[in-house]
Design a protein around this motif. Structure first.
Motif, PDB file in Angstrom:
ATOM      1  N   ALA A  53      -7.410  -9.984   0.630  1.00  0.00           N
ATOM      2  CA  ALA A  53      -6.065 -10.708   0.686  1.00  0.00           C
ATOM      3  C   ALA A  53      -5.306 -10.249  -0.643  1.00  0.00           C
ATOM      4  CB  ALA A  53      -6.058 -12.212   0.424  1.00  0.00           C
ATOM      5  N   ILE A  54      -5.892  -9.795  -1.625  1.00  0.00           N
ATOM      6  CA  ILE A  54      -5.250  -9.446  -2.891  1.00  0.00           C
ATOM      7  C   ILE A  54      -5.081  -8.050  -2.471  1.00  0.00           C
ATOM      8  CG2 ILE A  54      -5.451  -8.879  -5.396  1.00  0.00           C
ATOM      9  CD1 ILE A  54      -7.157 -11.695  -5.524  1.00  0.00           C
ATOM     10  N   HIS A  55      -6.007  -7.328  -1.934  1.00  0.00           N
ATOM     11  CA  HIS A  55      -5.555  -5.657  -1.885  1.00  0.00           C
ATOM     12  C   HIS A  55      -4.425  -5.631  -0.880  1.00  0.00           C
ATOM     13  CE1 HIS A  55      -6.314  -1.525  -1.032  1.00  0.00           C
ATOM     14  NE2 HIS A  55      -6.033  -1.865   0.395  1.00  0.00           N
ATOM     15  N   GLY A  56      -4.145  -6.511   0.040  1.00  0.00           N
ATOM     16  CA  GLY A  56      -3.041  -6.560   1.005  1.00  0.00           C
ATOM     17  C   GLY A  56      -1.761  -6.988   0.151  1.00  0.00           C
ATOM     18  N   LEU A  57      -2.015  -8.023  -0.760  1.00  0.00           N
ATOM     19  CA  LEU A  57      -0.801  -8.282  -1.686  1.00  0.00           C
ATOM     20  C   LEU A  57      -0.322  -7.152  -2.454  1.00  0.00           C
ATOM     21  CD1 LEU A  57       1.111 -10.465  -2.661  1.00  0.00           C
ATOM     22  CD2 LEU A  57      -0.732 -11.214  -4.166  1.00  0.00           C
ATOM     23  N   THR A  58      -1.252  -6.491  -2.943  1.00  0.00           N
ATOM     24  CA  THR A  58      -0.857  -5.139  -3.658  1.00  0.00           C
ATOM     25  C   THR A  58      -0.063  -4.096  -3.026  1.00  0.00           C
ATOM     26  OG1 THR A  58      -3.077  -5.723  -5.319  1.00  0.00           O
ATOM     27  CG2 THR A  58      -1.958  -3.508  -5.383  1.00  0.00           C
ATOM     28  N   LEU A  59      -0.691  -3.864  -1.857  1.00  0.00           N
ATOM     29  CA  LEU A  59      -0.223  -2.923  -1.098  1.00  0.00           C
ATOM     30  C   LEU A  59       1.436  -3.456  -0.855  1.00  0.00           C
ATOM     31  CD1 LEU A  59      -2.868  -1.782   1.222  1.00  0.00           C
ATOM     32  CD2 LEU A  59      -2.076  -0.485  -0.556  1.00  0.00           C
ATOM     33  N   THR A  60       1.614  -4.489  -0.330  1.00  0.00           N
ATOM     34  CA  THR A  60       2.895  -5.243  -0.036  1.00  0.00           C
ATOM     35  C   THR A  60       3.861  -5.109  -1.155  1.00  0.00           C
ATOM     36  OG1 THR A  60       1.811  -6.748   1.602  1.00  0.00           O
ATOM     37  CG2 THR A  60       3.844  -7.053   0.676  1.00  0.00           C
ATOM     38  N   TRP A  61       3.483  -5.423  -2.351  1.00  0.00           N
ATOM     39  CA  TRP A  61       4.207  -5.369  -3.646  1.00  0.00           C
ATOM     40  C   TRP A  61       4.642  -3.941  -3.778  1.00  0.00           C
ATOM     41  CZ3 TRP A  61       5.130  -9.442  -7.575  1.00  0.00           C
ATOM     42  CH2 TRP A  61       5.688  -8.982  -8.540  1.00  0.00           C
ATOM     43  N   SER A  62       3.661  -2.901  -3.694  1.00  0.00           N
ATOM     44  CA  SER A  62       4.010  -1.455  -4.003  1.00  0.00           C
ATOM     45  C   SER A  62       4.587  -0.862  -2.758  1.00  0.00           C
ATOM     46  CB  SER A  62       2.844  -0.814  -4.592  1.00  0.00           C
ATOM     47  OG  SER A  62       2.041  -0.690  -3.450  1.00  0.00           O
ATOM     48  N   GLY A  63       4.611  -1.555  -1.818  1.00  0.00           N
ATOM     49  CA  GLY A  63       5.195  -0.655  -0.499  1.00  0.00           C
ATOM     50  C   GLY A  63       4.542   0.460  -0.194  1.00  0.00           C
ATOM     51  N   GLY A  64       2.939   0.272  -0.477  1.00  0.00           N
ATOM     52  CA  GLY A  64       1.995   1.346  -0.211  1.00  0.00           C
ATOM     53  C   GLY A  64       1.956   2.542  -0.994  1.00  0.00           C
ATOM     54  N   LYS A  65       3.025   2.546  -2.171  1.00  0.00           N
ATOM     55  CA  LYS A  65       2.861   3.700  -3.062  1.00  0.00           C
ATOM     56  C   LYS A  65       2.169   3.565  -4.442  1.00  0.00           C
ATOM     57  CE  LYS A  65       7.534   4.501  -0.954  1.00  0.00           C
ATOM     58  NZ  LYS A  65       8.968   4.845  -1.177  1.00  0.00           N
ATOM     59  N   ASN A  66       1.883   4.485  -5.014  1.00  0.00           N
ATOM     60  CA  ASN A  66       1.378   4.361  -6.468  1.00  0.00           C
ATOM     61  C   ASN A  66       2.673   4.064  -7.251  1.00  0.00           C
ATOM     62  OD1 ASN A  66      -1.163   5.017  -5.332  1.00  0.00           O
ATOM     63  ND2 ASN A  66      -0.728   7.137  -5.519  1.00  0.00           N
ATOM     64  N   MET A  67       2.248   3.650  -8.538  1.00  0.00           N
ATOM     65  CA  MET A  67       3.519   3.311  -9.322  1.00  0.00           C
ATOM     66  C   MET A  67       3.244   4.282 -10.664  1.00  0.00           C
ATOM     67  SD  MET A  67       5.271   1.105  -8.593  1.00  0.00           S
ATOM     68  CE  MET A  67       5.307  -0.199  -7.213  1.00  0.00           C
ATOM     69  N   ASP A  68       4.381   4.536 -11.266  1.00  0.00           N
ATOM     70  CA  ASP A  68       4.595   5.247 -12.541  1.00  0.00           C
ATOM     71  C   ASP A  68       5.812   4.877 -13.498  1.00  0.00           C
ATOM     72  OD1 ASP A  68       2.489   7.609 -12.527  1.00  0.00           O
ATOM     73  OD2 ASP A  68       3.185   7.859 -10.466  1.00  0.00           O
ATOM     74  N   ILE A  69       5.504   4.631 -14.790  1.00  0.00           N
ATOM     75  CA  ILE A  69       6.635   4.393 -15.405  1.00  0.00           C
ATOM     76  C   ILE A  69       7.396   5.688 -15.858  1.00  0.00           C
ATOM     77  CG2 ILE A  69       7.364   3.949 -17.980  1.00  0.00           C
ATOM     78  CD1 ILE A  69       4.624   2.242 -18.181  1.00  0.00           C
TER      79      ILE A  69
END
Length: 324
Positions: free
Chosen positions: A131-147
């Protein structure tokens, strides 16, 4: 006398066998590659183990309380992605507390399910892993994050900085270990965790609020995951959305290697730190002797099986069952 000696050896191996194996590993790796005991290499191993170590410290509370937490890997991915995403939107000063709050909410939800609703911790946390993995993908839109501005942020201090020449991740690991070690060994809350894990029914009849204690252990675990996520995000200032995938097994292996029983009621923070270092040095040694990185997964599996076997052997006082 021979029987006593045999039982004594079996008992020693059951309780301290993993330390003996660790010493053997250290000697073999040092002979294979003298760089293994270089100060720089040792410092690098401890630094790279700090994130896993902080997570293991929190899971130690859960395991001593008689439960499991298989959601920490996915939760660490979530906390890392969230703080990186919010960094550019609201700034690091607000992103960090926001990430901590969201991660603690996840831990509280698990604590309610396991502590107050008395659901099986293995099933709950295994489900929350997905569930949390799905939440993470939802938050990120399936993309990786960079500052965006990696050069102009102070956020890097948690993963890349140092104080008096000591890397910040090592200091954070040591600080969290010291604080949680005191909480577990010197406070009434710590004693209640041991009581609930050792015999939950007896603890309840003794007036220990079992549900609340279990709930708080999951809060502690999620707090440590948030700290680990902060360190991970700060170290690279960017992350894949699956950065914590699979870490739950390494965390559990480190906790059990440190002597925490899967049955609950035993374990210490200091021994968990030792378990983390055992895993770190073994994995580092395998790389230095030229073995492929994926061999680590096989070795980790063997270590988990060995640790569980020794844990069960310590409970019954012999390495083999009476049937064997």
């Amino acid at each position: 006398m021979a029987g006593l000696t045999k039982q004594g050896v079996a008992g020693f191996l059951a309780k301290q066998g993993i330390l003996v194996a660790f010493v053997v590993f250290m000697i073999v790796f040092t002979l294979a590659n003298p760089r293994f005991i270089d100060i720089d290499n040792i410092s690098g191993v401890v630094r790279s183990s700090a994130i896993l170590g902080v997570m293991a410290l929190g899971v130690t509370f859960v395991v001593i309380g008689g439960n499991l937490d298989l959601s920490v890997g996915s939760m660490m991915s979530f906390s890392t992605i969230v703080v990186l995403d919010l960094h550019d939107k609201i700034g690091p000063a607000l992103a960090i507390p926001a990430m901590f709050a969201l991660t603690l909410c996840l831990g509280a939800f698990i604590g309610i399910l396991v502590g107050y609703l008395k659901l099986n911790s293995l099933i709950v946390t295994l489900g929350m892993l997905s569930a949390i993995h799905g939440l993470t993908l939802t938050w990120s839109g399936g993309k990786n994050m960079d500052i965006a501005d990696k050069e102009g942020t102070w956020f890097a201090v948690f993963g890349q900085g140092s104080i008096l020449g000591i890397p910040t991740p090592i200091l954070l690991f040591a600080l969290v270990a010291a604080v949680l070690g005191i909480v577990l060994s010197k406070t009434p809350f710590g004693r209640k965790i041991y009581a609930v894990g050792g015999n939950g029914t007896a603890a309840t009849f003794s007036g220990v609020p079992r549900a609340r204690v279990v709930f708080l252990t999951y809060l502690v675990s999620s707090l440590c995951v948030a700290i680990a996520g902060l360190m991970q995000a700060s170290r690279s200032l960017g992350s894949q959305n699956t950065v914590g995938q699979g870490m739950e097994l390494e965390v559990l292996a480190a906790v059990i290697l440190g002597g925490a029983s899967l049955l609950g009621g035993s374990g210490t923070i200091f021994k968990t730190v030792i378990g983390v270092l055992i895993l770190g040095f073994i994995q580092n040694g395998l790389l230095l002797v030229g073995l492929p990185f994926y061999v680590q997964y096989v070795v980790t599996w063997v270590i988990i099986i060995l640790a569980v076997w020794l844990d069960i052997a310590a409970k019954r006082g012999r390495l083999l069952s009476p049937i064997a």
